[in-house]
Design a protein around this motif. Structure first.
Motif, PDB file in Angstrom:
ATOM      1  N   ALA A  51     -17.607 -10.984  36.436  1.00  0.00           N
ATOM      2  CA  ALA A  51     -17.007 -12.030  35.584  1.00  0.00           C
ATOM      3  C   ALA A  51     -15.548 -11.619  35.414  1.00  0.00           C
ATOM      4  O   ALA A  51     -15.265 -10.616  34.770  1.00  0.00           O
ATOM      5  CB  ALA A  51     -17.725 -12.107  34.251  1.00  0.00           C
ATOM      6  N   SER A  52     -14.645 -12.369  36.016  1.00  0.00           N
ATOM      7  CA  SER A  52     -13.263 -11.892  36.147  1.00  0.00           C
ATOM      8  C   SER A  52     -12.218 -12.813  35.520  1.00  0.00           C
ATOM      9  O   SER A  52     -12.413 -14.024  35.445  1.00  0.00           O
ATOM     10  CB  SER A  52     -12.924 -11.743  37.635  1.00  0.00           C
ATOM     11  N   PHE A  53     -11.108 -12.183  35.160  1.00  0.00           N
ATOM     12  CA  PHE A  53      -9.918 -12.974  34.822  1.00  0.00           C
ATOM     13  C   PHE A  53      -9.504 -13.742  36.075  1.00  0.00           C
ATOM     14  O   PHE A  53      -9.942 -13.427  37.177  1.00  0.00           O
ATOM     15  CB  PHE A  53      -8.783 -12.071  34.296  1.00  0.00           C
ATOM     16  N   GLY A  54      -8.668 -14.724  35.906  1.00  0.00           N
ATOM     17  CA  GLY A  54      -8.344 -15.554  37.048  1.00  0.00           C
ATOM     18  C   GLY A  54      -6.920 -16.033  36.984  1.00  0.00           C
ATOM     19  O   GLY A  54      -6.108 -15.397  36.330  1.00  0.00           O
ATOM     20  N   PRO A  55      -6.671 -17.140  37.645  1.00  0.00           N
ATOM     21  CA  PRO A  55      -7.639 -18.001  38.328  1.00  0.00           C
ATOM     22  C   PRO A  55      -8.259 -17.331  39.556  1.00  0.00           C
ATOM     23  O   PRO A  55      -7.660 -16.444  40.147  1.00  0.00           O
ATOM     24  CB  PRO A  55      -6.805 -19.214  38.747  1.00  0.00           C
ATOM     25  N   LEU A  56      -9.466 -17.789  39.894  1.00  0.00           N
ATOM     26  CA  LEU A  56     -10.204 -17.272  41.051  1.00  0.00           C
ATOM     27  C   LEU A  56     -10.415 -18.396  42.049  1.00  0.00           C
ATOM     28  O   LEU A  56     -10.499 -19.551  41.654  1.00  0.00           O
ATOM     29  CB  LEU A  56     -11.599 -16.809  40.620  1.00  0.00           C
ATOM     30  N   ASP A  57     -10.549 -18.041  43.310  1.00  0.00           N
ATOM     31  CA  ASP A  57     -10.994 -19.019  44.296  1.00  0.00           C
ATOM     32  C   ASP A  57     -12.522 -18.990  44.311  1.00  0.00           C
ATOM     33  O   ASP A  57     -13.129 -18.010  44.757  1.00  0.00           O
ATOM     34  CB  ASP A  57     -10.429 -18.679  45.684  1.00  0.00           C
ATOM     35  N   LEU A  58     -13.143 -20.041  43.796  1.00  0.00           N
ATOM     36  CA  LEU A  58     -14.607 -20.074  43.707  1.00  0.00           C
ATOM     37  C   LEU A  58     -15.224 -21.081  44.671  1.00  0.00           C
ATOM     38  O   LEU A  58     -16.400 -21.410  44.572  1.00  0.00           O
ATOM     39  CB  LEU A  58     -15.036 -20.386  42.258  1.00  0.00           C
ATOM     40  N   ASN A  59     -14.416 -21.552  45.599  1.00  0.00           N
ATOM     41  CA  ASN A  59     -14.918 -22.475  46.615  1.00  0.00           C
ATOM     42  C   ASN A  59     -15.551 -21.659  47.742  1.00  0.00           C
ATOM     43  O   ASN A  59     -14.866 -20.958  48.482  1.00  0.00           O
ATOM     44  CB  ASN A  59     -13.749 -23.323  47.139  1.00  0.00           C
ATOM     45  N   ARG A  60     -16.887 -21.742  47.870  1.00  0.00           N
ATOM     46  CA  ARG A  60     -17.608 -20.902  48.833  1.00  0.00           C
ATOM     47  C   ARG A  60     -17.223 -21.186  50.282  1.00  0.00           C
ATOM     48  O   ARG A  60     -17.456 -20.371  51.159  1.00  0.00           O
ATOM     49  CB  ARG A  60     -19.125 -21.079  48.654  1.00  0.00           C
ATOM     50  N   GLN A  61     -16.651 -22.362  50.528  1.00  0.00           N
ATOM     51  CA  GLN A  61     -16.231 -22.698  51.893  1.00  0.00           C
ATOM     52  C   GLN A  61     -14.835 -22.146  52.205  1.00  0.00           C
ATOM     53  O   GLN A  61     -14.383 -22.176  53.338  1.00  0.00           O
ATOM     54  CB  GLN A  61     -16.206 -24.225  52.084  1.00  0.00           C
ATOM     55  N   SER A  62     -14.163 -21.666  51.187  1.00  0.00           N
ATOM     56  CA  SER A  62     -12.771 -21.228  51.380  1.00  0.00           C
ATOM     57  C   SER A  62     -12.717 -19.834  52.002  1.00  0.00           C
ATOM     58  O   SER A  62     -13.518 -18.970  51.672  1.00  0.00           O
ATOM     59  CB  SER A  62     -12.073 -21.220  50.017  1.00  0.00           C
TER      60      SER A  62
END
Ligand code: ZN
Length: 292
Positions: free
Chosen positions: A61-72
């Motif tokens: 569980a992380s600070f972000g922003p994160l890339d959470l698009n599994r296709q990316s």
């Protein structure tokens, strides 16, 4: 049967909390590592997990922003963050490859929301919002037991809010003139007031108004069964009560909310919501996982 161990990391801007356990409420070992450079911090994180029992999966569980698009191609990377050394760090990839385990990653607030849903103030419910009012303002939403997903992590802290007449403050958010985080985050409060640790009654009233606007908006679109609100700013005595009062006034009877005062409440897990969520992400990282 041998117990199954999971790893959890709550990755924050000042510290990484790491834990190993068979469940969030059965933690065997835990450590806190200061956030410095990615290389130094992640080397210590890996060392901690290598020194304990073998884990089957990792949740972050992380600070972000994160890339959470599994296709990316950059899934699990930290994106544009004010912590420049961490921009483009492949957090999930580095941890996963060094430890040789599958990694489930989500935002700190989504993790905390999941922790509170399963073990804390959201227990027994299915649709909740978790808001943290600290350096920034983050919100994680759970809908029907699952973390709300879109094209990226939601940025509810940057929702636009009607400015209180007479409030000339403009330095809270570099992107928006009138957003919730810009008006009401801990960072904004430090710029607004000489003594943000001991807010005056007028300062508390203004803060409650802005947080009340944000929560009212969340209620109107999410229709949550409960709103859990934590973070350092909420330690101000009397603020939560004022926020409840503001929300009732702003809703003006139009939306029926539970009469229970705990409809808007504090986290039941205190500062542990995030690490609980991280371990839940790890243990539930199958196809039916709440975060998948
Ligand atoms: Zn903003």
């Amino acid at each position: 049967m041998e117990p199954t161990f999971y790893g959890g990391i709550e990755a924050g801007g000042t510290k990484f909390v790491c834990a190993v356990g068979t469940a969030p409420d059965a933690i065997e070992a835990k450590t806190v590592i200061p956030t410095t450079s990615p290389d130094e911090t992640l080397a210590k994180v890996v060392e901690f997990f290598q020194s304990g029992p073998a884990i089957q999966a990792m949740g972050i569980a992380s600070f972000g922003p994160l890339d959470l698009n599994r296709q990316s191609p950059t899934y699990g990377h930290i994106a544009k963050t004010p912590k420049l050394a961490w921009v483009n760090t492949d957090l999930a990839g580095i941890i996963g490859s060094k430890l040789g385990v599958p990694v489930a990653i989500d935002t700190d607030v989504n993790g905390a929301a999941l922790g509170e849903l399963t073990y804390g103030a959201g227990k027994g419910l299915h649709t909740i919002a978790y808001m943290t009012v600290g350096t920034g303002i983050g919100v994680g939403c759970i809908i029907d037991g699952r973390i709300m997903r879109g094209i990226a992590n939601s940025e509810i802290g940057h929702m636009l809010i009607p400015r209180q007449p007479g409030d000339d403050f403009r330095d809270g958010c570099p992107y928006h003139r009138d957003c919730l985080e810009g008006f009401a985050s801990g960072t904004a409060l430090r710029k607004r007031w000489d003594n943000p640790e001991q807010m005056s009654s007028a300062a508390l009233a203004l803060e409650a108004y802005y947080l009340g606007c944000g929560i009212t908006n969340i209620i109107t679109f999410l229709s949550p069964q409960r709103i859990i609100i934590g973070g350092g700013v909420m330690h101000q005595a009397g603020l939560l009560e004022r926020v409840r009062h503001e929300v009732a006034g702003l809703l003006n009877g139009y939306v029926e909310t539970p009469a229970d005062k705990d409809f808007i409440t504090q986290p039941a897990l205190g500062g542990e919501s995030g690490i609980y969520g991280a371990l839940l992400l790890a243990s539930a990282s199958g196809p039916d996982a709440p975060g998948s």
